[in-house]
Design an enzyme around this catalytic site. Sequence first.
Site, short mmCIF file in Angstrom:
data_model
loop_
_atom_site.label_atom_id
_atom_site.label_comp_id
_atom_site.label_asym_id
_atom_site.label_seq_id
_atom_site.Cartn_x
_atom_site.Cartn_y
_atom_site.Cartn_z
N ASN A 126 8.71 -2.36 65.68
CA ASN A 126 9.25 -2.15 67.03
C ASN A 126 8.22 -1.49 67.95
O ASN A 126 8.54 -0.99 69.01
CB ASN A 126 10.53 -1.32 66.96
CG ASN A 126 11.22 -1.27 68.30
OD1 ASN A 126 11.03 -2.15 69.15
ND2 ASN A 126 12.02 -0.24 68.54
N ILE A 445 20.37 -7.45 83.38
CA ILE A 445 20.42 -7.47 81.92
C ILE A 445 21.27 -6.33 81.37
O ILE A 445 21.59 -6.30 80.19
CB ILE A 445 18.99 -7.48 81.34
CG1 ILE A 445 18.17 -8.62 81.98
CG2 ILE A 445 18.98 -7.64 79.84
CD1 ILE A 445 18.78 -10.00 81.86
N GLY A 446 21.63 -5.39 82.19
CA GLY A 446 22.59 -4.38 81.71
C GLY A 446 22.40 -3.00 82.28
O GLY A 446 23.25 -2.46 82.96
N ASP A 503 20.47 5.05 74.56
CA ASP A 503 19.61 4.02 74.01
C ASP A 503 20.53 2.92 73.50
O ASP A 503 21.65 3.17 73.08
CB ASP A 503 18.81 4.62 72.85
CG ASP A 503 18.07 3.56 72.07
OD1 ASP A 503 16.93 3.27 72.43
OD2 ASP A 503 18.63 3.00 71.10
N TYR A 526 6.33 1.80 73.16
CA TYR A 526 5.14 1.36 73.88
C TYR A 526 4.80 2.43 74.90
O TYR A 526 5.69 3.11 75.41
CB TYR A 526 5.36 0.02 74.59
CG TYR A 526 6.41 0.04 75.67
CD1 TYR A 526 6.10 0.42 76.97
CD2 TYR A 526 7.72 -0.30 75.39
CE1 TYR A 526 7.08 0.46 77.96
CE2 TYR A 526 8.70 -0.28 76.37
CZ TYR A 526 8.37 0.11 77.64
OH TYR A 526 9.34 0.15 78.62
N ARG A 529 7.00 5.23 76.23
CA ARG A 529 8.37 5.00 75.85
C ARG A 529 8.54 5.22 74.34
O ARG A 529 7.90 4.53 73.55
CB ARG A 529 8.71 3.57 76.22
CG ARG A 529 10.03 3.29 76.51
CD ARG A 529 10.79 3.12 77.65
NE ARG A 529 12.08 2.69 77.08
CZ ARG A 529 13.09 3.49 76.91
NH1 ARG A 529 13.04 4.73 77.29
NH2 ARG A 529 14.19 3.04 76.37
N CYS A 658 13.74 -10.27 74.51
CA CYS A 658 12.53 -9.88 75.22
C CYS A 658 11.39 -9.49 74.28
O CYS A 658 11.59 -9.24 73.11
CB CYS A 658 12.83 -8.74 76.17
SG CYS A 658 13.71 -7.37 75.42
N HIS A 706 8.97 -3.38 83.57
CA HIS A 706 8.15 -2.26 83.09
C HIS A 706 7.28 -1.70 84.18
O HIS A 706 6.56 -0.74 83.98
CB HIS A 706 7.27 -2.67 81.92
CG HIS A 706 8.08 -2.94 80.71
ND1 HIS A 706 8.58 -4.19 80.43
CD2 HIS A 706 8.53 -2.13 79.74
CE1 HIS A 706 9.29 -4.12 79.33
NE2 HIS A 706 9.28 -2.88 78.89
N CYS A 738 14.57 -7.77 81.92
CA CYS A 738 15.21 -6.89 80.94
C CYS A 738 16.00 -5.83 81.72
O CYS A 738 16.10 -5.91 82.95
CB CYS A 738 14.14 -6.27 80.04
SG CYS A 738 14.78 -5.36 78.63
N1 GLN Z 1 21.24 -4.32 77.87
C1 GLN Z 1 20.04 -3.61 77.61
C2 GLN Z 1 19.54 -2.94 78.89
O1 GLN Z 1 19.66 -3.50 79.91
C3 GLN Z 1 18.97 -4.51 77.07
C4 GLN Z 1 17.70 -3.80 76.77
C5 GLN Z 1 16.68 -4.61 75.97
O2 GLN Z 1 16.81 -5.78 75.79
N2 GLN Z 1 15.64 -4.00 75.51
O3 GLN Z 1 18.99 -1.87 78.87
ZN ZN Z 2 15.26 -6.79 77.07
#
Ligand code: GLN
Ligand code: ZN
Length: 766
Positions: A126, A445-446, A503, A526, A529, A658, A706, A738
């Site tokens: 990871n 994405i959330g 998280d 990374y 992070r 991602c 990012h 993301c």
């Molecule tokens: N749903 C998560 C977010 O938006 C997805 C994060 C991810 O894919 N690393 O934070």
């Molecule tokens: Zn993502």
Amino acid sequence: MVQSAVLGFPRIGAQRELKKVTEAYWSGKATVEELFKVGKELREKNWKLQKEAGVDIIPSNDFSFYDQVLDHSLIFNVIPERYSKYNLPAIDTLFAMGRGLQRPATETSSAVDVTALEMVKWFDSNYHYVRPTFSKNVEFKLNSTKPVDEFLEAKALGIHTRPVLVGPVSYLYLGKADKDNLDLEPVTLLEKLLPVYAELLAKLKEAGADTVQIDEPVLVLDLPAEVQSAYKTAYEYLASETAPKLFLTTYFGDVRPNIDAIKGLPVAGVHADFVRVPEQLDDVVAALSPSQILSVGIVNGRNIWKTNFANAIEFVNSAVAKVGAERVIVATSSSLLHTPVTLASEKKIPAEIKDWFSFATQKLAEVVTIAKAVTDGVGSVSEELATNAKSILARETSSITNDAAVRERVGKITEDQARRKSPFAVRLAAQKKALGIPLFPTTTIGSFPQTKDIRIFRNKFTKGEITAEEYEKFIEKEIENVVQFQEEVGLDVLVHGEPERNDMVQYFGEKLNGFVFTTNGWVQSYGSRYVRPPIVVGDVSRPGPMTVKESKFAQSITKKPMKGMLTGPVTCLRWSFPRDDISSKLQAQQLALALRDEVQDLEAAGVYVIQVDEPAIREGLPLRAGAERDDYVKWAVESFRLATSGVEDSTQIHSHFCYSDLDPNHIKALDADVVSIEFSKKDDAKYIQEFSEYPNHIGLGLFDIHSPRVPAKEEFVSRIADILKVYPQENLWVNPDCGLKTRGWTETRASLQNMVDAAKEFRAKY
Ligand code: GLN
Ligand code: ZN
């Protein structure tokens, strides 16, 4: 004497010192001197720690302010012109390449606007590395002497280190061609690169280094013939009078298929990962010449379980029996970068369970003990062995690890449970009717920016300084703000923003049975992070709903469809430290059943769009093609489908991926209604093509989350237009790469507004 060796140590600091100072530097709150000072202190601390633990071979140049692969790009001047043209100080060029840089002109400097280089998963871990990117006019030269400087720094402390370099073949093979240079195969640059490596090695030798650890981890991948043969070219060139001895290290897998590439190389020794693949011992030994040393990676650099001393000693002894004690080194399987710094600061883990763990600092003592046991006999460390045996036995026989009800439910899983009621076309019709989603639907994405406020409140709640009601109120307010924001910007499918989540994996782990958590067990993901992976210690089950309250509330305050947000079984497992006493498949099935219940509860609560993120699905893929990989794909896909198939046709299942090279076929097999994939850094026709045959609906990430950089509306329009040349318009979603949690509100608002405006422009046209 059998020596002990460590391949790399976490550089983040026990108190995340590196993150704190780096982020302070980025925001102008720390000077470059302060940044460098903390770096130096961390290196010193780590070297001393290893020295004091009795480690014989201690690494240097394992430190990095961002990423060790990116460091090599700076060292060898692999800096695309879009960065070098600004003539920034080296450290700022490094950060610009790692995370992008956008800053207005000042009196003394011109404006900067550049996106980050691509970031990719480091093998099946990871950790993410910044991919070396070779543009047309790449001109290798020794641009920095970082490895030499750090060697000398340790030397000044009286500590003789073994500098670590990424080997030339791996460095090139892990890289890619830049957009101006797409036909290039990086490995063809080898001959041009080698003289610069040689120059660096000569400088290291001059500084007093006798051996260099040269990492060639791509040797555990399926390599094309021309890459295999590059090894001979590279190492015959590099091994010379003017270079230190080279110690070739591989990790994370099986080197046997490339064993011919290693055989006969003029290197001092070879390191292999015997935690992962103990079966490779005979073949690795057979590949060595009588003078070459074998480094036995036996203390796991990727997990947190105590090493079973009895087994490890037996294994190393079997190696000694083959090559003799003077040719064996006991080592960590890989760098310890992937494990938390120390167990010492963990006060909350129940003592019974804590006794099963070993973090980076504890692993130092493990390599030392094993080496001593092999050198001086088990009698010399009898106390350590007895304590270790007790811990191992206690874990094996603990009631915490085994839940009969969970095992029984897993035993009854049927294939039917892992299939939606109808094929996609039928589902799509039902969803169109139920959800009323327009063409070019926009979504995120959330997560939305996790401001300081949110973190402060969450901390207060964790510490018991505010009540559950107060916390809940705060979260509801955050959700209201985020929902209102999305309505203002004009997004189509909304999210609740995940303010309650620290998280995406930890949050679920905390709500499930079978996990434990660290308070300080950070691991670098990374750059600055870091994550604190939960630890799976026992069978997993769901005591009650995990996300329903927040999603239901969010849906209740908007007429637009609200997207429920879950983390998939494979990602929950991959981003945790998994158990090593039962299979990954069984752990994924347990997680899938828990998530299945959650998906069904969300649907029952009126949430009809549900995203189940599986960004880790690709990184879990076994590194080599073959039976193991096929098996993984099967169980990983089935566990996702088991989690998501218990819903009506009219409920829309999304998934998200991602930061790795994805295989469209694996993603297709998940049968999600809509997938969103990270894409913004893959902006050329070749990649756009990759997913064009994806049969269901898809959103190619349109901007890099990012980076604080804000793409203009025209940039979105032109990207969508490029994609539309290949994709049917009715299949296309419009979304970022993301989640936005690491971003600030200013750039988030601006970027999303531009994105939505671009989508509207297309909607008006079709
Ligand atoms: N749903 C998560 C977010 O938006 C997805 C994060 C991810 O894919 N690393 O934070
Ligand atoms: Zn993502």
